[in-house]
Design an enzyme around this catalytic site. Structure first.
Site, mmCIF file in Angstrom:
data_model
loop_
_atom_site.group_PDB
_atom_site.id
_atom_site.type_symbol
_atom_site.label_atom_id
_atom_site.label_comp_id
_atom_site.label_asym_id
_atom_site.label_seq_id
_atom_site.Cartn_x
_atom_site.Cartn_y
_atom_site.Cartn_z
ATOM 1 N N TRP A 31 -23.004 6.707 66.505
ATOM 2 C CA TRP A 31 -22.787 7.187 67.872
ATOM 3 C C TRP A 31 -23.629 6.307 68.802
ATOM 4 O O TRP A 31 -24.832 6.138 68.581
ATOM 5 C CB TRP A 31 -23.227 8.642 67.950
ATOM 6 C CG TRP A 31 -23.060 9.304 69.276
ATOM 7 C CD1 TRP A 31 -21.931 9.328 70.049
ATOM 8 C CD2 TRP A 31 -24.054 10.064 69.980
ATOM 9 N NE1 TRP A 31 -22.167 10.059 71.185
ATOM 10 C CE2 TRP A 31 -23.454 10.513 71.176
ATOM 11 C CE3 TRP A 31 -25.378 10.410 69.716
ATOM 12 C CZ2 TRP A 31 -24.137 11.299 72.104
ATOM 13 C CZ3 TRP A 31 -26.061 11.187 70.635
ATOM 14 C CH2 TRP A 31 -25.445 11.629 71.815
ATOM 15 N N ASP A 91 -28.501 14.489 62.142
ATOM 16 C CA ASP A 91 -27.803 14.801 63.390
ATOM 17 C C ASP A 91 -26.594 15.652 62.996
ATOM 18 O O ASP A 91 -25.669 15.171 62.342
ATOM 19 C CB ASP A 91 -27.360 13.501 64.079
ATOM 20 C CG ASP A 91 -26.636 13.770 65.394
ATOM 21 O OD1 ASP A 91 -26.349 14.946 65.705
ATOM 22 O OD2 ASP A 91 -26.349 12.788 66.116
ATOM 23 N N LYS A 112 -19.462 21.256 70.082
ATOM 24 C CA LYS A 112 -18.127 21.187 69.490
ATOM 25 C C LYS A 112 -17.771 22.479 68.756
ATOM 26 O O LYS A 112 -16.705 23.044 68.975
ATOM 27 C CB LYS A 112 -18.032 20.032 68.496
ATOM 28 C CG LYS A 112 -18.891 18.839 68.803
ATOM 29 C CD LYS A 112 -18.264 17.908 69.798
ATOM 30 C CE LYS A 112 -19.276 16.863 70.211
ATOM 31 N NZ LYS A 112 -18.741 15.682 70.789
HETATM 32 N N1 KET Z 1 -24.531 13.415 67.858
HETATM 33 C C1 KET Z 1 -23.315 12.906 67.608
HETATM 34 C C2 KET Z 1 -23.062 12.249 66.305
HETATM 35 C C3 KET Z 1 -22.318 13.022 68.580
HETATM 36 O O1 KET Z 1 -21.130 12.532 68.293
HETATM 37 C C4 KET Z 1 -22.599 13.654 69.812
HETATM 38 C C5 KET Z 1 -21.562 13.728 70.849
HETATM 39 C C6 KET Z 1 -23.879 14.184 69.995
HETATM 40 C C7 KET Z 1 -24.814 14.050 68.999
HETATM 41 C C8 KET Z 1 -24.311 14.883 71.246
HETATM 42 O O2 KET Z 1 -23.567 15.917 71.655
HETATM 43 P P1 KET Z 1 -24.165 17.010 72.671
HETATM 44 O O3 KET Z 1 -23.084 17.242 73.640
HETATM 45 O O4 KET Z 1 -25.411 16.457 73.300
HETATM 46 O O5 KET Z 1 -24.466 18.184 71.827
HETATM 47 N N2 KET Z 1 -20.557 12.980 70.854
HETATM 48 C C9 KET Z 1 -19.409 12.972 71.775
HETATM 49 C C10 KET Z 1 -19.731 13.176 73.210
HETATM 50 C C11 KET Z 1 -20.741 12.230 73.764
HETATM 51 O O6 KET Z 1 -20.680 11.022 73.524
HETATM 52 O O7 KET Z 1 -21.633 12.730 74.478
HETATM 53 C C12 KET Z 1 -18.573 11.702 71.540
HETATM 54 O O8 KET Z 1 -18.975 10.864 70.703
HETATM 55 O O9 KET Z 1 -17.504 11.577 72.149
#
Ligand code: KET
Length: 463
Positions: free
Chosen positions: A192, A273, A309
């Site tokens: 990511w 993560d 999610k």
């Molecule tokens: N870790 C991973 C692996 C991840 O894909 C995301 C979010 C997050 C943490 C953080 O999510 P949060 O909303 O802070 O709980 N991924 C998606 C959204 C983004 O990039 O913020 C994405 O990859 O589309």
């Protein structure tokens, strides 16, 4: 100056540096200062403003030297999508669940929990403690580690409520930078895209370990073992608990076991993560197996949880950082230091999202209802994989597309290159990250044919 605002405009959605041992912080610092110098050379001299009219003086902001920052490689895709006027546009960029109708989904169980909260007149809006809602923290640790997990039973876990997954990673990173002897964190290639930035700004040195093999579109397990085997003893290792983003490739349970043994034998510190618990398989327990194996062996670990999610609470920013320790005495001291990280950063976390989660996790009926809705989301994503795969096969699109049905979680790492992606956006109004990742959760039966056309045209015209 912080790299966050000035990273190069073409930086990728998911970090995949050329050398597995490159030190990202120093490389990006060099790029940064080169960029800043280049732009500064084009500036007019400060003397110019002295002879200028009052209007011109007003225009000369003390921030006039600030350069336009690039859009975020992932969230910027949504910005571009929103500007597109085409009725055929499809957003497969950000990992956010959509219904068959292409609409964001608020889970029924979340609506019920919110109703309960609203109706409870005894609820107030006081500050939460620095570490957040106690009940939420306890239930979150149980959710990821398992209620019967030894560290939970033995009271040697400390959990703090943080701003979703990102905030949990950042707080964990800052704690490690202050209190852990080995300030290097290894992250997979690719990963990511935000991982590099989060950990660099937290004060850690970011290095990479091999993870994905483009040739097999699978795990480079040998490379992973070699890189972790040669990491300095004690180094931190970022592991995606399940549904690896962006590749959709997870180790098997046997491979996890080998990773665990190698890491424990070399005293490498796991930092999980967990952004997709329940989204990979549809089962909260199955998706937590990687973390639970490490938690059961008596060793220490960190885990960042997100409810964005799996509960659809994206904008509520609700997550947790848990640190599993050897003893409850250490856990208490670690918690006291986490508070010192959090207090000057945002003081204490927001109350609403955590209250929704706690309401659901503590009520057996609501919890069961949640697992059913979660499974339905995971199943819809899996069904999109099959529909897209079948559709490409039926069209005779050149290439082996079986990875679409083999990969796990929210994303398919298509293998489409940046030119093909740009072509699909320009000609077909399909929005996705430049590394060829598509969010399967953004797809529906209605849009599968359009995506198929676009992929077919991209691979036949731009081989
Ligand atoms: N870790 C991973 C692996 C991840 O894909 C995301 C979010 C997050 C943490 C953080 O999510 P949060 O909303 O802070 O709980 N991924 C998606 C959204 C983004 O990039 O913020 C994405 O990859 O589309």
């Amino acid at each position: 100056m912080s790299p966050q605002f000035t990273s190069p405009p073409n930086s990728d959605a998911h970090s995949s540096p050329s050398s597995s041992s490159s030190l990202i912080s120093s490389a990006s610092d060099r790029r940064l200062s080169a960029l800043v110098r280049h732009l500064a050379a084009e500036e007019s001299s400060p003397m110019d403003s002295l002879s200028a009219s009052p209007t011109a003086a007003r225009a000369d902001s003390v921030f006039a030297h600030v350069v336009q920052g690039p859009e975020d490689p992932i969230l910027g895709v949504t910005v571009a999508y929103n500007k597109d006027q085409s009725p055929n546009k499809v957003n497969l960029g950000v990992g956010a669940y959509r219904t068959e109708e292409g609409k964001p989904l608020v889970l029924n169980v979340v609506r019920k929990a919110e109703q309960k909260l609203v109706n409870d007149m005894s609820r107030v809006k006081e500050y939460l403690p620095i570490v957040g809602l106690a009940e939420f923290n306890k239930l979150s640790a149980r959710l990821i580690l398992g209620a019967d997990s030894p560290p939970v039973q033995e009271n040697r876990v400390t959990t703090v409520q943080c701003l979703s997954g990102t905030g949990s990673l950042r707080v964990g990173g800052e704690f490690l930078a202050r209190h852990y002897q080995e300030r290097t964190i290894y992250i997979p290639t690719p990963t990511w895209g935000n991982h590099t930035k989060v950990f660099t700004l937290a004060g850690l040195s970011v290095k990479n370990y091999r993870y994905y093999d483009p040739a097999t579109r699978g795990l480079n397990f040998q490379g992973l073992l070699e890189d972790l085997g040669s990491a300095p003893a004690g180094a931190v290792v970022l592991l995606h608990a399940c549904a690896h983003n962006p590749t959709g490739v997870d180790p098997t349970l046997e491979q996890w076991e080998q990773i665990r043994q190698l890491m424990r034998s070399r005293a490498l510190l796991p930092f999980f993560d967990s952004a997709y618990q329940g989204f990979a398989s549809g089962s909260l327990d199955a998706d937590a197996q990687s973390v639970r194996r490490f938690a059961a062996d008596g060793g220490e670990l960190l885990v960042a949880q997100s409810y964005a999610k799996n509960m659809g609470l994206y904008g509520e920013r609700v997550g947790a950082l848990s640190i599993v320790l050897k003893t409850s005495e250490v856990a208490t001291k670690v918690e006291s230091q986490l508070k010192l990280v959090i207090r000057p950063m945002y003081s204490n976390p927001p109350i609403h999202g955590a209250s929704i989660v706690a309401t659901i996790l503590k009520d057996r009926d609501l919890f069961n209802e949640w697992t059913i809705e979660l499974k339905a989301m995971a199943d819809r994503i899996i069904s999109m994989r099959h529909q897209l795969f079948d559709s490409l096969r039926a069209k005779g699109t050149p290439g082996d597309w079986s990875h679409i049905i083999k990969q796990i979680g929210m994303f398919t790492f298509t293998g489409l290159n940046p030119e093909q992606v740009a072509f699909m956006t320009k000609e077909y109004h399909i929005y996705m990250t430049s590394d060829g990742r598509i969010s399967m959760a953004g797809l529906s039966s209605r849009t599968v044919p359009h995506l198929t056309e676009a992929i077919h045209a991209a691979v036949t015209r731009l081989a």
